[in-house]
Design a protein around this motif. Structure first.
Motif, PDB file in Angstrom:
ATOM      1  N   MET A   1      14.386  91.635  51.586  1.00 30.33           N
ATOM      2  CA  MET A   1      16.016  91.427  51.017  1.00 30.33           C
ATOM      3  C   MET A   1      15.885  89.743  51.078  1.00 30.33           C
ATOM      4  O   MET A   1      16.304  90.379  52.770  1.00 30.33           O
ATOM      5  N   ALA A   2      16.955  89.270  50.954  1.00 32.39           N
ATOM      6  CA  ALA A   2      17.589  87.372  51.180  1.00 32.39           C
ATOM      7  C   ALA A   2      18.680  88.510  51.894  1.00 32.39           C
ATOM      8  O   ALA A   2      19.804  89.104  51.529  1.00 32.39           O
ATOM      9  N   ASN A   3      18.616  87.259  52.364  1.00 30.97           N
ATOM     10  CA  ASN A   3      20.355  87.371  54.063  1.00 30.97           C
ATOM     11  C   ASN A   3      20.220  88.892  54.334  1.00 30.97           C
ATOM     12  O   ASN A   3      22.094  88.991  55.054  1.00 30.97           O
ATOM     13  N   GLU A   4      19.395  89.395  54.852  1.00 28.24           N
ATOM     14  CA  GLU A   4      19.252  90.153  55.339  1.00 28.24           C
ATOM     15  C   GLU A   4      19.900  89.681  57.153  1.00 28.24           C
ATOM     16  O   GLU A   4      20.440  90.388  57.599  1.00 28.24           O
ATOM     17  N   LEU A   5      19.208  88.722  58.128  1.00 28.73           N
ATOM     18  CA  LEU A   5      20.023  88.515  58.621  1.00 28.73           C
ATOM     19  C   LEU A   5      21.044  88.490  59.212  1.00 28.73           C
ATOM     20  O   LEU A   5      21.612  87.019  58.000  1.00 28.73           O
ATOM     21  N   PRO A   6      21.679  87.761  60.597  1.00 29.87           N
ATOM     22  CA  PRO A   6      23.262  87.968  60.666  1.00 29.87           C
ATOM     23  C   PRO A   6      23.172  86.523  60.919  1.00 29.87           C
ATOM     24  O   PRO A   6      22.617  85.649  61.217  1.00 29.87           O
ATOM     25  N   GLN A   7      23.813  85.978  59.786  1.00 26.47           N
ATOM     26  CA  GLN A   7      24.638  84.664  59.964  1.00 26.47           C
ATOM     27  C   GLN A   7      25.427  83.936  59.422  1.00 26.47           C
ATOM     28  O   GLN A   7      26.751  84.775  59.179  1.00 26.47           O
ATOM     29  N   VAL A   8      25.724  83.452  60.740  1.00 26.55           N
ATOM     30  CA  VAL A   8      27.480  83.089  61.276  1.00 26.55           C
ATOM     31  C   VAL A   8      27.565  80.911  60.770  1.00 26.55           C
ATOM     32  O   VAL A   8      26.569  80.517  60.131  1.00 26.55           O
ATOM     33  N   ALA A   9      28.074  80.687  61.237  1.00 22.82           N
ATOM     34  CA  ALA A   9      29.229  79.494  60.330  1.00 22.82           C
ATOM     35  C   ALA A   9      30.181  78.400  61.722  1.00 22.82           C
ATOM     36  O   ALA A   9      30.295  79.222  62.195  1.00 22.82           O
ATOM     37  N   THR A  10      29.452  77.626  61.886  1.00 28.11           N
ATOM     38  CA  THR A  10      30.481  76.524  62.564  1.00 28.11           C
ATOM     39  C   THR A  10      31.370  75.317  61.720  1.00 28.11           C
ATOM     40  O   THR A  10      31.035  75.324  61.008  1.00 28.11           O
ATOM     41  N   ILE A  11      32.501  74.966  61.599  1.00 28.63           N
ATOM     42  CA  ILE A  11      32.752  74.446  60.733  1.00 28.63           C
ATOM     43  C   ILE A  11      34.003  73.378  61.931  1.00 28.63           C
ATOM     44  O   ILE A  11      34.091  73.375  62.605  1.00 28.63           O
ATOM     45  N   ALA A  12      32.747  72.107  62.520  1.00 31.04           N
ATOM     46  CA  ALA A  12      33.135  71.595  63.655  1.00 31.04           C
ATOM     47  C   ALA A  12      32.446  70.185  63.928  1.00 31.04           C
ATOM     48  O   ALA A  12      31.737  69.866  62.676  1.00 31.04           O
ATOM     49  N   GLY A  13      32.624  69.389  64.021  1.00 33.39           N
ATOM     50  CA  GLY A  13      31.949  68.087  64.477  1.00 33.39           C
ATOM     51  C   GLY A  13      30.609  68.493  65.298  1.00 33.39           C
ATOM     52  O   GLY A  13      30.998  68.995  66.157  1.00 33.39           O
TER      53      GLY A  13
END
Length: 277
Positions: A1-13
């Motif tokens: 299933m798509a996107n099962e793995l926990p995904q996180v984001a950084t908004i940064a340089g």
């Protein structure tokens, strides 16, 4: 299933020497068993001696990155790092309202760990009025807390009052990082104020070393990764504190002067998928 793995984001340089910024965030995401993504806000030409040049990303490109990630991936938690100027801060805030990136951990990159300002006045005020009220967790260092509140944090009572003042600015949960720039100290005490009303100190050893680049990025990134996996916030904060202390304690020989911390000193957490995703 798509996107099962926990995904996180950084908004940064990004830092060209890899010691801080988005690289430190991505190292931390990986070590905590999450898939890290990046919304690039700026690029810094720097090494262990210092920062030599920088470039802010065009707002249209930041928009495109948010769109690309937001329309395909399932971001379960996000954090901010270097946001450069008022226009970028406003742009990021607008995109976070447009796309659901989960809980927001705000690492307010306002000043260095030695107190030098990194944001101009307009950007500083914009961060206070626009982004702080959106934060689920904010992790200012000692000097950033002084700048945000206009207070001198001379003792623990002042630190408690500063955390309360930052909470009153709209941030739901506050982790105010203790001062760690004196060779005479033996401990570093961080103060945590949770929206639930719970308050506590987290104290760890002070390490007299110049290899501390990326400590703030790493702390906020570990909290983000844990929130993305569904970890309780207090547990996430305690784990992040231990992770950073361990990374500082085990130096790695990278660069000549102000080197990075050692993310690999912590055990690698294997990612787990969520069948309910």
């Amino acid at each position: 299933m798509a996107n099962e793995l926990p995904q996180v984001a950084t908004i940064a340089g990004v830092d060209s020497d890899g010691s801080a910024g988005a690289q430190a965030d991505l190292h931390s995401f990986f070590m905590r068993g999450t898939y890290g993504t990046l919304i690039l806000t700026a690029a810094v030409a720097g090494n262990s001696y210092g920062i030599h040049d920088s470039q802010v990303m065009p707002l249209s490109f930041i928009d495109s990155q948010f769109k690309a990630v937001g329309e395909d991936l399932k971001i379960r938690a996000a954090k901010t790092g270097m946001l450069a100027d008022a226009a970028v801060i406003k742009n990021v805030a607008a995109n976070l309202q447009k796309y659901d990136f989960g809980p927001l951990v705000l690492d307010p990159v306002i000043s260095t760990k030695h107190g030098n300002m990194l944001l101009e006045t307009e950007a500083f005020e914009t961060l206070k009025t626009v982004l702080i009220p959106m934060a689920d967790v904010i992790t200012p260092n000692f000097y950033e807390a002084e700048h945000l509140t206009g207070m001198k944090l001379r003792d623990k009572d002042a630190i408690i009052k500063a955390a309360e003042a930052i909470h009153d600015m709209g941030a739901k949960n506050v982790m105010l990082k203790g001062r760690h720039d004196s060779a005479t100290q033996t401990e570093v005490s961080d103060y945590v104020l949770l929206d639930s009303g719970k308050r506590f100190w987290l104290t760890g050893p002070y390490y007299d070393t110049e290899r501390k680049n990326g400590t703030g990025d790493t702390l906020s990134a570990v909290i983000t990764a844990e929130l993305g996996k569904g970890t309780d916030l207090e547990d996430a904060i305690r784990l992040a504190k231990h992770f950073v202390d361990t990374a500082i304690a085990h130096e790695i020989p990278v660069g000549h002067k102000f080197g990075p911390i050692n993310h690999w000193a912590n055990p690698l957490v294997q990612p787990k998928t969520d069948p309910q995703a």
